[in-house]
Design a protein around this motif. Structure first.
Motif, short mmCIF file in Angstrom:
data_model
loop_
_atom_site.label_atom_id
_atom_site.label_comp_id
_atom_site.label_asym_id
_atom_site.label_seq_id
_atom_site.Cartn_x
_atom_site.Cartn_y
_atom_site.Cartn_z
N GLU A 128 23.88 104.68 31.80
CA GLU A 128 23.23 103.75 32.73
C GLU A 128 24.02 103.61 34.03
O GLU A 128 23.44 103.55 35.11
N TYR A 147 25.96 105.83 35.42
CA TYR A 147 25.74 107.05 36.22
C TYR A 147 24.36 107.01 36.88
O TYR A 147 24.22 107.31 38.07
N GLU A 148 23.35 106.63 36.13
CA GLU A 148 21.99 106.63 36.69
C GLU A 148 21.85 105.62 37.82
O GLU A 148 21.15 105.86 38.80
N ASN A 149 22.53 104.48 37.73
CA ASN A 149 22.43 103.44 38.76
C ASN A 149 23.32 103.71 39.97
O ASN A 149 22.99 103.32 41.08
N LEU A 164 23.77 113.75 30.50
CA LEU A 164 23.35 113.09 31.74
C LEU A 164 22.11 113.74 32.36
O LEU A 164 21.34 113.06 33.05
N ASN A 220 18.81 118.83 40.61
CA ASN A 220 19.33 117.71 39.83
C ASN A 220 20.57 118.22 39.14
O ASN A 220 20.51 118.84 38.07
N HIS A 253 26.64 112.98 41.31
CA HIS A 253 25.34 113.64 41.53
C HIS A 253 25.39 114.45 42.83
O HIS A 253 26.21 114.17 43.71
#
Ligand code: NI
Length: 259
Positions: A9, A11-13, A94, A133, A201
């Motif tokens: 979470e 990493y995604e945020n 990820l 990605n 990213h």
């Protein structure tokens, strides 16, 4: 290496993540020997894969920020390290089951003289006709501190578009890129121990400071990502179109003599 729900979470945020103990101490020692040998032997120089990231890369002039693309081409044993399996597990957790490892590079910041790597997004270096990605796993081979050039990230910047870049110092002979006309006061420094890593990213805005310490700062970077998708509209990165870095000429010459 099993990531927690909170780490995924985060990493995604935020578009980056700090992970502890990716590489064991014995492997760090082993990697450092390989790393120092590749730079000392100028591995990849003739193919345009070793060059100065932050300067005009003239022959006989000491590099401000030596870089090697694809070090595992010159030292294939790197691929056999135990840390590679841990890195692959991170990439899959990820980015999903279609993600693969995408190669490696090495950036060396010499003690006292290594300059900053200015703010940039990695995607700004790539082919603009594709959507990506992917992520980079940044592995220092000693402690990484604010003084020797640890990573800084702008949280949430992976959601932004690609900002305007140019060659560092607006000199098109320089391979390295910098974002034009922006400062990032909300950036977060990520000092980490040897063996730890950071993950970011392909759009995350990041930076490393100059090495003002008495120790060299070695970093090995592994890439991973899902297959790039071709865009159905035209996108351009003019900063790459006008680039005339000497490494491109060496690369062309090497390819011609190989064919
Ligand atoms: Ni980068």
């Amino acid at each position: 290496m099993q990531l927690t729900k909170d780490q995924i979470e985060f990493y995604e945020n935020n578009g980056y993540l700090v992970l502890r103990s990716l590489v064991k101490p014995d492997e760090i020692v082993w990697l450092r020997e390989i790393y120092d040998r590749l730079f000392a032997e100028r591995a990849g120089r003739e193919r345009g894969e070793q060059f100065d990231l932050a300067g005009p890369d003239e022959e006989g002039v000491e590099a401000k920020l030596p870089q090697i693309l694809n070090p595992s081409r010159y030292a294939p044993e790197i691929q056999n390290g135990r840390f590679q399996a841990a890195a692959f597990a991170i990439v899959r957790q990820l980015l999903g089951e279609t993600a693969e490892m995408l190669g490696d590079h090495a950036i060396f910041k010499p003690a006292r003289t290594g300059v900053e790597t200015p703010w940039h997004q990695d995607e700004a270096y790539w082919d603009p006709q594709f959507e990506y990605n992917s992520l980079s796993i940044w592995i220092p081979l000693q402690e990484a501190t604010i003084q020797n050039g640890c990573m800084w990230f702008v949280p949430g910047s992976h959601r932004s578009d690609i900002l305007i870049h140019r060659s560092i110092g607006n000199d098109p002979r320089v391979h390295g890129l910098e974002i034009v006309g922006r400062t990032f006061p909300d950036a977060v420094a990520c000092p980490i121990s040897a063996g730890d890593c950071t993950v970011h990213h392909n759009r995350t805005i990041h930076y490393t400071g100059p090495n003002v310490s008495d120790v060299p700062r070695r970093a090995l970077i592994l890439g991973g990502g899902t297959p790039p998708k071709r865009l159905n509209f035209e996108r351009r990165f003019p900063w790459n179109e006008i680039k005339v870095a000497p490494r491109q000429m060496r690369e062309q010459n090497a390819k011609q003599s190989e064919s």
